[in-house]
Motif scaffolding. Structure first.
Motif, PDB file in Angstrom:
ATOM      1  N   SER A 153      -0.330 -53.332  -4.384  1.00 32.89           N
ATOM      2  CA  SER A 153      -1.791 -53.761  -5.676  1.00 32.89           C
ATOM      3  C   SER A 153      -3.470 -53.443  -4.543  1.00 32.89           C
ATOM      4  CB  SER A 153      -1.875 -55.693  -5.615  1.00 32.89           C
ATOM      5  OG  SER A 153      -1.399 -55.812  -6.096  1.00 32.89           O
ATOM      6  N   GLY A 154      -3.376 -53.364  -3.979  1.00 26.10           N
ATOM      7  CA  GLY A 154      -4.098 -52.924  -2.317  1.00 26.10           C
ATOM      8  C   GLY A 154      -4.210 -51.054  -3.007  1.00 26.10           C
ATOM      9  N   VAL A 155      -3.794 -50.725  -3.088  1.00 26.08           N
ATOM     10  CA  VAL A 155      -3.540 -48.904  -3.673  1.00 26.08           C
ATOM     11  C   VAL A 155      -4.678 -48.971  -5.207  1.00 26.08           C
ATOM     12  CG1 VAL A 155      -2.313 -46.798  -3.909  1.00 26.08           C
ATOM     13  CG2 VAL A 155      -1.844 -47.940  -2.202  1.00 26.08           C
ATOM     14  N   ARG A 156      -3.823 -50.114  -6.125  1.00 24.96           N
ATOM     15  CA  ARG A 156      -4.046 -49.463  -7.514  1.00 24.96           C
ATOM     16  C   ARG A 156      -5.843 -49.772  -7.747  1.00 24.96           C
ATOM     17  NH1 ARG A 156       1.381 -51.174 -10.311  1.00 24.96           N
ATOM     18  NH2 ARG A 156       2.435 -48.986 -10.104  1.00 24.96           N
ATOM     19  N   ILE A 189      -9.977 -43.853  -3.308  1.00 20.91           N
ATOM     20  CA  ILE A 189      -9.190 -42.977  -2.598  1.00 20.91           C
ATOM     21  C   ILE A 189      -8.463 -42.178  -3.419  1.00 20.91           C
ATOM     22  CG2 ILE A 189      -8.343 -44.824  -1.161  1.00 20.91           C
ATOM     23  CD1 ILE A 189      -6.497 -45.776  -2.752  1.00 20.91           C
ATOM     24  N   ASP A 190      -7.503 -41.409  -2.951  1.00 15.41           N
ATOM     25  CA  ASP A 190      -7.183 -40.503  -3.892  1.00 15.41           C
ATOM     26  C   ASP A 190      -5.774 -41.252  -4.604  1.00 15.41           C
ATOM     27  OD1 ASP A 190      -4.998 -38.654  -4.912  1.00 15.41           O
ATOM     28  OD2 ASP A 190      -5.846 -37.152  -4.347  1.00 15.41           O
ATOM     29  N   PRO A 191      -5.465 -41.065  -5.386  1.00 20.39           N
ATOM     30  CA  PRO A 191      -3.704 -42.469  -5.618  1.00 20.39           C
ATOM     31  C   PRO A 191      -2.708 -41.417  -5.407  1.00 20.39           C
ATOM     32  CG  PRO A 191      -5.048 -41.732  -7.462  1.00 20.39           C
ATOM     33  CD  PRO A 191      -6.365 -41.277  -6.218  1.00 20.39           C
ATOM     34  N   LYS A 192      -2.681 -39.916  -4.851  1.00 23.64           N
ATOM     35  CA  LYS A 192      -1.621 -38.954  -4.899  1.00 23.64           C
ATOM     36  C   LYS A 192      -1.504 -39.160  -4.062  1.00 23.64           C
ATOM     37  CE  LYS A 192      -2.404 -37.545  -9.772  1.00 23.64           C
ATOM     38  NZ  LYS A 192      -2.908 -35.808 -10.545  1.00 23.64           N
ATOM     39  N   ARG A 193      -2.336 -38.613  -2.684  1.00 24.44           N
ATOM     40  CA  ARG A 193      -2.081 -38.782  -1.167  1.00 24.44           C
ATOM     41  C   ARG A 193      -2.189 -40.205  -0.015  1.00 24.44           C
ATOM     42  NH1 ARG A 193      -5.606 -34.139  -0.526  1.00 24.44           N
ATOM     43  NH2 ARG A 193      -6.173 -32.849  -2.424  1.00 24.44           N
ATOM     44  N   VAL A 194      -0.619 -41.086  -0.569  1.00 28.68           N
ATOM     45  CA  VAL A 194      -0.689 -42.241  -0.138  1.00 28.68           C
ATOM     46  C   VAL A 194      -0.191 -42.496   0.814  1.00 28.68           C
ATOM     47  CG1 VAL A 194      -0.349 -45.067   0.032  1.00 28.68           C
ATOM     48  CG2 VAL A 194      -2.058 -43.691  -1.759  1.00 28.68           C
ATOM     49  N   GLN A 236     -11.683 -40.116  11.708  1.00 26.27           N
ATOM     50  CA  GLN A 236     -12.141 -38.602  11.798  1.00 26.27           C
ATOM     51  C   GLN A 236     -11.429 -37.818  11.623  1.00 26.27           C
ATOM     52  OE1 GLN A 236     -12.167 -39.795  16.278  1.00 26.27           O
ATOM     53  NE2 GLN A 236     -14.369 -40.656  16.553  1.00 26.27           N
ATOM     54  N   GLN A 237     -10.518 -37.791  10.385  1.00 23.85           N
ATOM     55  CA  GLN A 237      -9.712 -36.546  10.365  1.00 23.85           C
ATOM     56  C   GLN A 237     -10.196 -36.373   8.468  1.00 23.85           C
ATOM     57  OE1 GLN A 237      -8.646 -34.671  12.108  1.00 23.85           O
ATOM     58  NE2 GLN A 237      -9.553 -34.819  13.419  1.00 23.85           N
ATOM     59  N   GLY A 238     -10.821 -37.825   8.012  1.00 26.03           N
ATOM     60  CA  GLY A 238     -10.455 -37.778   6.655  1.00 26.03           C
ATOM     61  C   GLY A 238     -10.361 -38.721   6.204  1.00 26.03           C
ATOM     62  N   TYR A 239      -9.357 -39.291   6.932  1.00 26.27           N
ATOM     63  CA  TYR A 239      -8.119 -40.198   5.433  1.00 26.27           C
ATOM     64  C   TYR A 239      -9.163 -41.350   5.653  1.00 26.27           C
ATOM     65  CZ  TYR A 239      -4.862 -37.290   6.952  1.00 26.27           C
ATOM     66  OH  TYR A 239      -3.688 -36.375   7.378  1.00 26.27           O
ATOM     67  N   SER A 240      -8.538 -42.430   4.518  1.00 33.61           N
ATOM     68  CA  SER A 240      -9.250 -43.686   4.661  1.00 33.61           C
ATOM     69  C   SER A 240      -7.801 -44.239   5.126  1.00 33.61           C
ATOM     70  CB  SER A 240      -9.385 -43.929   3.074  1.00 33.61           C
ATOM     71  OG  SER A 240     -10.462 -43.533   2.499  1.00 33.61           O
ATOM     72  N   VAL A 241      -8.091 -45.553   5.848  1.00 36.32           N
ATOM     73  CA  VAL A 241      -6.947 -46.804   6.342  1.00 36.32           C
ATOM     74  C   VAL A 241      -7.169 -47.543   5.693  1.00 36.32           C
ATOM     75  CG1 VAL A 241      -6.242 -46.904   8.736  1.00 36.32           C
ATOM     76  CG2 VAL A 241      -7.308 -44.906   8.765  1.00 36.32           C
ATOM     77  N   LEU A 242      -6.043 -48.483   5.059  1.00 39.46           N
ATOM     78  CA  LEU A 242      -6.117 -49.380   4.500  1.00 39.46           C
ATOM     79  C   LEU A 242      -5.311 -50.214   5.321  1.00 39.46           C
ATOM     80  CD1 LEU A 242      -6.833 -51.825   2.265  1.00 39.46           C
ATOM     81  CD2 LEU A 242      -4.634 -50.887   0.871  1.00 39.46           C
ATOM     82  N   TYR A 243      -5.685 -51.943   5.691  1.00 45.42           N
ATOM     83  CA  TYR A 243      -5.284 -52.429   6.666  1.00 45.42           C
ATOM     84  C   TYR A 243      -4.176 -53.780   5.773  1.00 45.42           C
ATOM     85  CZ  TYR A 243      -4.280 -50.191  10.876  1.00 45.42           C
ATOM     86  OH  TYR A 243      -5.052 -49.529  12.362  1.00 45.42           O
ATOM     87  N   VAL A 244      -3.121 -54.266   5.528  1.00 49.96           N
ATOM     88  CA  VAL A 244      -3.254 -55.179   4.312  1.00 49.96           C
ATOM     89  C   VAL A 244      -2.665 -56.415   4.882  1.00 49.96           C
ATOM     90  CG1 VAL A 244      -1.548 -55.802   2.598  1.00 49.96           C
ATOM     91  CG2 VAL A 244      -2.641 -53.545   2.914  1.00 49.96           C
ATOM     92  N   ASN A 245      -2.908 -57.786   4.469  1.00 49.24           N
ATOM     93  CA  ASN A 245      -2.279 -58.748   5.425  1.00 49.24           C
ATOM     94  C   ASN A 245      -1.526 -59.335   3.537  1.00 49.24           C
ATOM     95  OD1 ASN A 245      -2.473 -58.796   8.220  1.00 49.24           O
ATOM     96  ND2 ASN A 245      -4.723 -59.822   8.055  1.00 49.24           N
ATOM     97  N   TYR A 246      -0.507 -59.137   3.490  1.00 51.09           N
ATOM     98  CA  TYR A 246       0.127 -59.405   2.800  1.00 51.09           C
ATOM     99  C   TYR A 246       0.677 -60.568   2.733  1.00 51.09           C
ATOM    100  CZ  TYR A 246       4.205 -57.485   5.824  1.00 51.09           C
ATOM    101  OH  TYR A 246       4.130 -57.818   6.980  1.00 51.09           O
TER     102      TYR A 246
END
Length: 225
Positions: free
Chosen positions: A62-65, A73-78, A24-34
């Motif tokens: 790998s998920g970010v890339r 996503i913006d890869p400079k803001r993770v 809701q604040q404009g972020y993307s949220v990624l959950y990883v079952n590594y």
């Protein structure tokens, strides 16, 4: 990226309240079952054995890339966020991959494995020995994030309860001081009347406000006029 704990727990297919709040604040949220997470078979679970602090981080990278290549996503803001065993992943990911991860929140952080092994339960100790592949004192010391904090280049936010027997608050203060000397932002909050989990309503409000403020400061508005 909220990191799950365990380190062999898993994230279920759901819509967590923290994800809703950040989306809701404009972020993307990624959950990883590594690799090592439950629910994907025995071989997948066992693939983390002896490689904790490395393989799960590789899977997050790998998920970010992948998301960056797809322009999701913006890869400079993770950023990363994790507590307890997940804090170990957060800390090493920031230290080893500053080109991928740009800020991190570590709650009840595992900074010194030697100290943690002296204080944690036998069951947790056994699982962490499995994940690390060793309980040798020198190896535990080498793989403790506190001894590599000098390599950390990204902003860090630390939280702990003063009454938490697993936490050495002197270590937290030392990390904050080292980062201050290196001119790397470090936000440190130690709650005097809290232990391993937050109980006070005021603590919850302060904690979530600071987490949101930290990510806003170093991710959301980073480089934005």
């Amino acid at each position: 990226i909220p990191i799950h704990g365990g380190p062999t727990d898993a994230v279920q297919a759901s819509w967590p309240s923290k994800a809703i709040a950040f989306v809701q604040q404009g972020y993307s949220v990624l959950y990883v079952n590594y690799r090592g997470s439950w629910g994907y078979g025995y071989e997948y679970h066992q693939s983390l054995a002896g490689h904790w602090g490395k393989r799960e981080i590789s899977d997050c990278v790998s998920g970010v890339r992948s998301l960056a290549d797809s322009n999701w996503i913006d890869p400079k803001r993770v950023g990363l966020w994790g507590g307890g065993t997940a804090s170990f992943t957060v800390l090493w990911a920031l230290i080893r991959h500053p080109e991928v991860f740009h800020a991190g929140v570590a709650v009840f952080p595992i900074l010194d494995l030697v100290h943690h092994f002296q204080s944690c339960s036998p069951a947790e100790k056994a699982e962490l020995i499995w994940a690390l592949g060793t309980d040798h004192h020198d190896e535990l010391s080498t793989r403790s994030p506190i001894h590599s904090i000098h390599s950390l280049q990204r902003p860090l936010c630390l939280f702990a309860g003063k009454q938490d027997s697993l936490i050495n608050t002197d270590h937290l203060q030392a990390v904050a001081e080292r980062m201050k000397q290196a001119r790397i932002p470090c936000w440190l909050s130690i709650y005097e009347n809290e232990g391993r989990s937050w109980r006070g309503h005021a603590t919850y409000i302060d904690y979530y406000s600071k987490v949101a403020g930290f990510f806003d400061r170093f991710l959301r508005f980073r480089g934005v006029d």
